[in-house]
Write a protein that holds these residues in place. Structure first.
Motif, mmCIF file in Angstrom:
data_model
loop_
_atom_site.group_PDB
_atom_site.id
_atom_site.type_symbol
_atom_site.label_atom_id
_atom_site.label_comp_id
_atom_site.label_asym_id
_atom_site.label_seq_id
_atom_site.Cartn_x
_atom_site.Cartn_y
_atom_site.Cartn_z
ATOM 1 N N GLY A 29 80.332 75.373 35.499
ATOM 2 C CA GLY A 29 80.102 73.933 35.416
ATOM 3 C C GLY A 29 79.550 73.540 34.062
ATOM 4 N N GLU A 30 78.544 74.278 33.589
ATOM 5 C CA GLU A 30 77.965 73.991 32.281
ATOM 6 C C GLU A 30 78.987 74.212 31.171
ATOM 7 O OE1 GLU A 30 76.544 75.799 34.813
ATOM 8 O OE2 GLU A 30 74.472 76.271 34.267
ATOM 9 N N GLU A 31 79.829 75.225 31.350
ATOM 10 C CA GLU A 31 80.858 75.502 30.347
ATOM 11 C C GLU A 31 81.871 74.362 30.276
ATOM 12 O OE1 GLU A 31 83.943 79.136 29.105
ATOM 13 O OE2 GLU A 31 82.937 79.148 31.049
ATOM 14 N N ARG A 32 82.266 73.839 31.428
ATOM 15 C CA ARG A 32 83.230 72.739 31.458
ATOM 16 C C ARG A 32 82.653 71.494 30.766
ATOM 17 N NH1 ARG A 32 88.290 71.578 32.713
ATOM 18 N NH2 ARG A 32 87.871 70.140 34.391
ATOM 19 N N ILE A 33 81.393 71.185 31.072
ATOM 20 C CA ILE A 33 80.755 70.036 30.435
ATOM 21 C C ILE A 33 80.705 70.232 28.926
ATOM 22 C CG2 ILE A 33 78.575 68.777 30.200
ATOM 23 C CD1 ILE A 33 78.087 69.349 33.169
ATOM 24 N N SER A 34 80.381 71.444 28.488
ATOM 25 C CA SER A 34 80.314 71.741 27.051
ATOM 26 C C SER A 34 81.670 71.547 26.386
ATOM 27 C CB SER A 34 79.823 73.175 26.839
ATOM 28 O OG SER A 34 78.555 73.382 27.410
ATOM 29 N N GLN A 35 82.722 72.020 27.048
ATOM 30 C CA GLN A 35 84.071 71.862 26.499
ATOM 31 C C GLN A 35 84.439 70.395 26.372
ATOM 32 O OE1 GLN A 35 86.155 74.013 29.470
ATOM 33 N NE2 GLN A 35 85.413 76.004 28.801
ATOM 34 N N GLN A 36 84.129 69.623 27.409
ATOM 35 C CA GLN A 36 84.483 68.210 27.392
ATOM 36 C C GLN A 36 83.721 67.463 26.304
ATOM 37 O OE1 GLN A 36 83.674 67.351 31.488
ATOM 38 N NE2 GLN A 36 85.751 67.762 32.163
ATOM 39 N N LEU A 37 82.442 67.810 26.125
ATOM 40 C CA LEU A 37 81.653 67.186 25.070
ATOM 41 C C LEU A 37 82.255 67.470 23.702
ATOM 42 C CD1 LEU A 37 78.003 67.927 26.302
ATOM 43 C CD2 LEU A 37 79.097 65.685 26.137
ATOM 44 N N LEU A 38 82.642 68.719 23.468
ATOM 45 C CA LEU A 38 83.209 69.087 22.178
ATOM 46 C C LEU A 38 84.563 68.426 21.954
ATOM 47 C CD1 LEU A 38 82.312 72.858 21.714
ATOM 48 C CD2 LEU A 38 81.571 70.939 20.328
ATOM 49 N N VAL A 39 85.382 68.403 22.998
ATOM 50 C CA VAL A 39 86.706 67.791 22.852
ATOM 51 C C VAL A 39 86.574 66.298 22.555
ATOM 52 C CG1 VAL A 39 88.802 67.134 24.105
ATOM 53 C CG2 VAL A 39 87.972 69.483 24.207
#
Length: 275
Positions: free
Chosen positions: A156-166
């Motif tokens: 979950g934290e990884e997905r949020i991180s990816q979305q923030l970066l994208v």
């Protein structure tokens, strides 16, 4: 070593670095330091991960989301037979595996949807509707083990991180290239297909593999996980193409489970929890 899940982090990293190349020197340095400083590795599969959120923040977010779920759905009482059943299965999974020392909480929700979830910090919810496809304790263990793997792997934290970066990268790239709103939208769609969705499918495959090992160590026959997905496939689906889906197809999931089944069966045969 079991077969590794695809290292799609490399594709994501290349995408982010390509976006950085379009930025000013100051922004490049800040983003590069953020990306490189947030690199982690899954302890089971060895897959590279990018997580910008601290474990403490993840636990706090999980606790808040769990409280919201308990407010929105009816929680079955501790005396309910289904609650007792799913808690016993989950507690056995926790005892049999070297899992983080979370403050685990397990509840059954009165919800006809065939679903379960596990949030950061060890907050587990299992719908009553899960019993319509997970027809044995081992099949329930397959689902719960899969969901616990998501929490332990911090997906979950990884997905949020990816979305923030994208989102940040798309905005910066659009500004650097001088594209309008329509161009920015196209960039965002390309990012979703190229980074966000593949990552999500990787998370699902990773959780399938880890969950298989979790249930096997707990003395649940891992072959029941294949039967579970056969049950799912028998229910039918809308037929969304896999490349546009956040989940692998049932057929691909079964194929992946079969590829790591020898290790899972070895763990199962050695388990002291087998009845």
């Amino acid at each position: 070593m079991p077969p590794q899940t695809p290292h799609t982090f490399d594709a994501g990293r290349l995408f982010v670095m390509a976006l950085i190349s379009r930025c000013s020197l100051g922004v490049k340095g800040a983003l590069a330091a953020l990306v490189l400083g947030a690199c982690a590795q899954n302890p089971v599969t060895g897959r590279d991960q990018l997580i910008l959120i601290s474990p403490q923040q993840g636990v706090q977010m999980g606790a808040q989301a769990y409280q919201q779920a308990k407010q929105e759905k009816r929680v079955l009482p501790a005396s309910d037979p289904y609650t007792q059943r799913v808690r016993a299965i989950t507690e056995r999974l926790i005892r049999a595996n070297d899992l983080p020392k979370y403050q685990w909480e397990v509840n059954a929700f009165d919800d006809k949807t065939a679903n379960a979830f596990a949030l950061p910090g060890g907050k587990v919810g299992i719908n009553t509707g899960l019993a319509t496809v997970a027809r044995t304790d081992a099949q329930i263990a397959a689902v719960v083990g899969h969901e616990i793997a998501h929490a332990v792997s911090r997906h979950g934290e990884e997905r949020i991180s990816q979305q923030l970066l994208v989102q940040t990268g798309v905005q910066l790239t659009g500004a650097a290239l001088g594209v309008g709103q329509q161009g920015a939208s196209l960039l965002e769609q390309a990012a979703t297909l190229g980074v966000i969705l593949p990552y999500s499918r990787t998370h699902e495959s990773e959780a399938d593999e880890m969950g298989l090992y979790y249930m096997a160590r707990a003395g649940y026959d891992p072959r029941e996980a294949v039967k579970l997905w056969e049950n799912m496939a028998a229910q039918g689906s809308a037929g969304v193409p896999e490349f546009l889906s956040t989940h692998p197809s049932e057929g691909n999931r079964i194929q992946k489970l079969q590829s790591v089944m020898p290790k899972a069966l070895d763990l199962y045969n050695k388990s002291s929890y087998k009845s």
